[in-house]
Motif scaffolding. Structure first.
Motif, PDB file in Angstrom:
ATOM      1  N   ASN A 157     -81.277 -29.648  -2.831  1.00  0.00           N
ATOM      2  CA  ASN A 157     -81.631 -28.993  -4.087  1.00  0.00           C
ATOM      3  C   ASN A 157     -80.351 -28.636  -4.823  1.00  0.00           C
ATOM      4  O   ASN A 157     -79.486 -27.949  -4.276  1.00  0.00           O
ATOM      5  N   GLN A 166     -78.737 -27.148  -8.485  1.00  0.00           N
ATOM      6  CA  GLN A 166     -78.942 -26.453  -9.750  1.00  0.00           C
ATOM      7  C   GLN A 166     -77.586 -26.193 -10.382  1.00  0.00           C
ATOM      8  O   GLN A 166     -76.652 -25.749  -9.708  1.00  0.00           O
ATOM      9  N   SER A 167     -77.459 -26.508 -11.673  1.00  0.00           N
ATOM     10  CA  SER A 167     -76.168 -26.359 -12.342  1.00  0.00           C
ATOM     11  C   SER A 167     -76.397 -26.110 -13.823  1.00  0.00           C
ATOM     12  O   SER A 167     -77.451 -26.450 -14.385  1.00  0.00           O
ATOM     13  N   ARG A 184     -86.692 -33.678 -11.044  1.00  0.00           N
ATOM     14  CA  ARG A 184     -85.500 -33.323 -11.823  1.00  0.00           C
ATOM     15  C   ARG A 184     -85.928 -32.757 -13.173  1.00  0.00           C
ATOM     16  O   ARG A 184     -86.981 -33.109 -13.714  1.00  0.00           O
ATOM     17  N   THR A 228     -81.779 -29.119 -12.886  1.00  0.00           N
ATOM     18  CA  THR A 228     -82.160 -28.925 -11.492  1.00  0.00           C
ATOM     19  C   THR A 228     -82.646 -30.267 -10.954  1.00  0.00           C
ATOM     20  O   THR A 228     -83.279 -31.044 -11.682  1.00  0.00           O
ATOM     21  N   ARG A 284     -83.978 -32.341  -7.086  1.00  0.00           N
ATOM     22  CA  ARG A 284     -84.399 -32.166  -5.703  1.00  0.00           C
ATOM     23  C   ARG A 284     -84.599 -33.540  -5.071  1.00  0.00           C
ATOM     24  O   ARG A 284     -85.266 -34.405  -5.633  1.00  0.00           O
TER      25      ARG A 284
END
Length: 263
Positions: free
Chosen positions: A51, A53-54, A70, A78, A80
């Motif tokens: 996972n 997240q940015s 996504r 995000t 996955r």
């Protein structure tokens, strides 16, 4: 370092105390990384769940596996991934064999938004189009205005068009790209317009060239700002321009136009 290089060639490791009555272990690590262009993972686990997240809003997903989920917006993204051991070309356990696990790597590239150098490079790729359009404008003026221009004068105008890109790059070292583009384009447009007005001795023709160059450089600036539709809009505009020229010259007798004049 690593205790073995059978799988990975470099990295770091830590000893984990194994307990017979415990099957799950967890660990956490914080990494401060500078200059990161991409982030990739290896699906070595029997089931690999990743996972990410940015706040980076321009990712490019790469590798052997795309994310199953996504979401990308202006605030970031995000993503996955869920990969099991049956989706990769190497087993969960092996001994004295070589398997290239890096062929199964997956992850993302952190694409850098278009900066001033990329914008200048992209504008130079449209340089031939601007030169052709400008010379086409001169040719149409010669064709309908019955006024000829010397090849040396064509050459000088061409040099003024070419120097625009080096001028744009030099100014963008000190100002933003938008301001640099305005300064460089208006300098070239005014230079060519004043020169044409003096050559033809006609303010009307100079105004036509000035307006045409404003449209050409404004059109190129619009294409530079567009990332997803630049190819479509550029080709549609070129098609419309070609259609206009064909309609304007459809009744011309090109044999008479191209015939050498006695005087």
């Amino acid at each position: 370092g690593l205790h073995s290089q059978n799988v990975l060639k470099n990295g770091f490791s830590s000893a984990v105390p194994i307990e017979l009555n415990k099957s799950d272990y967890s660990f956490e690590i914080d990494l401060m990384i500078n200059g990161l262009e991409n982030l990739e993972f290896l699906p070595i686990g029997k089931t690999t769940n990743v996972n990410v997240q940015s706040n980076w809003n321009t990712p490019s997903f790469v590798g052997a596996f795309l994310p199953s989920e996504r979401k990308i917006n202006d605030a970031g993204f995000t993503a996955r991934w869920t990969i099991n051991s049956f989706n990769r070309p190497f087993p969960q356990l092996w001994e004295s064999e070589h398997h290239d696990v890096f062929n199964s790597a997956f992850g993302l590239n952190l694409l850098v938004p278009v900066d001033q150098y990329q914008m200048t490079m992209r504008s130079s790729k449209y340089g031939l189009m601007i030169i052709v359009l400008t010379f086409l404008s001169f040719f149409m003026i010669e064709l309908f205005g019955k006024t000829a221009i010397h090849p040396i004068q064509y050459l000088l105008v061409g040099l003024a068009l070419v120097i625009f890109y080096s001028l744009l790059l030099a100014i963008s070292e000190y100002f933003s790209f938008d301001m640099s583009y305005i300064i460089a384009s208006m300098s070239v447009i005014l230079l060519i317009s004043i020169y044409v007005t003096s050559v033809y001795k006609s303010i009307k023709i100079g105004s036509i060239i000035f307006s045409a160059l404003i449209v050409f450089y404004g059109f190129m600036y619009t294409i530079l700002l567009l990332q997803d539709y630049s190819l479509l809009i550029g080709n549609v505009a070129l098609f419309a321009l070609l259609a206009s020229v064909m309609m304007l010259t459809r009744k011309l007798n090109w044999f008479d136009v191209l015939k050498p004049k006695t005087n």
